[in-house]
Design a protein around this motif. Structure first.
Motif, PDB file in Angstrom:
ATOM      1  N   ARG A  71       0.840  -1.214   0.000  1.00  0.00           N
ATOM      2  CA  ARG A  71       0.000   0.000   0.000  1.00  0.00           C
ATOM      3  C   ARG A  71       0.866   1.252   0.000  1.00  0.00           C
ATOM      4  O   ARG A  71       0.574   2.228  -0.671  1.00  0.00           O
ATOM      5  N   ARG A  72       1.963   1.204   0.761  1.00  0.00           N
ATOM      6  CA  ARG A  72       2.897   2.327   0.789  1.00  0.00           C
ATOM      7  C   ARG A  72       3.443   2.595  -0.610  1.00  0.00           C
ATOM      8  O   ARG A  72       3.471   3.733  -1.076  1.00  0.00           O
ATOM      9  N   LEU A  73       3.883   1.532  -1.296  1.00  0.00           N
ATOM     10  CA  LEU A  73       4.411   1.696  -2.650  1.00  0.00           C
ATOM     11  C   LEU A  73       3.352   2.210  -3.609  1.00  0.00           C
ATOM     12  O   LEU A  73       3.636   3.059  -4.454  1.00  0.00           O
ATOM     13  N   GLN A  74       2.142   1.703  -3.509  1.00  0.00           N
ATOM     14  CA  GLN A  74       1.059   2.181  -4.375  1.00  0.00           C
ATOM     15  C   GLN A  74       0.836   3.672  -4.174  1.00  0.00           C
ATOM     16  O   GLN A  74       0.729   4.430  -5.145  1.00  0.00           O
ATOM     17  N   ARG A  75       0.757   4.077  -2.936  1.00  0.00           N
ATOM     18  CA  ARG A  75       0.511   5.500  -2.652  1.00  0.00           C
ATOM     19  C   ARG A  75       1.654   6.383  -3.139  1.00  0.00           C
ATOM     20  O   ARG A  75       1.423   7.450  -3.708  1.00  0.00           O
TER      21      ARG A  75
END
Length: 150
Positions: A71-75
């Protein structure tokens, strides 16, 4: 295939001129349509031809959004991704939030990385390169690299 270290000056509006040796290739592969985003590990920008970015974005979107690292990478990667169009003079306007993240001012470096570029502050790239060289002096060569002849 993009390779090489290219010192570039940003103008007062935040525009960078793509070196002439890449312009035809960029026009041919993506009609001058590029995507810039942040590198979540280093304070630099990643610059992709549109088609390359679309493949990467699909892979990022497919990551499980309940996984905190995914999720961190997506954001970070998708959230900061910005479409850029190379103008008739071969220039790109780098948006202020991206320039601020990477600490870009007048002197920058466009670093070819095969199918993408990295955009660094000239001073940050010099520091990072020197750190890499110091670490490399005592590091063991990965097995996959031992068969290469340089």
């Amino acid at each position: 295939m993009f390779r090489g270290v290219n010192p570039i000056n940003l103008d007062a509006k935040g525009r960078m001129a793509i070196p002439a040796r890449y312009r035809e290739q960029i026009t041919g592969c993506c009609d001058g349509c590029l995507v810039a985003t942040i590198d979540p590990d280093d304070r630099c920008l990643l610059l992709y031809p549109l088609q390359e970015w679309e493949e990467i974005q699909k892979k990022i979107e497919a990551l499980p959004s309940l996984n905190p690292v995914a999720r961190r990478l997506q954001r970070l990667l998708i959230g900061h991704a910005t479409d850029l169009d190379m103008d008739a003079n071969g220039r790109l306007l780098l948006p202020a939030p991206l320039r601020e993240y990477a600490g870009l001012d007048k002197k920058i470096v466009l670093l070819g990385q095969g199918r993408k570029f990295e955009i660094w502050s000239e001073s940050r790239w010099a520091e990072t390169r020197d750190e890499y060289l110091q670490v490399a002096e005592g590091a063991e060569m990965p097995e996959e690299m031992q068969s290469l002849s340089l």
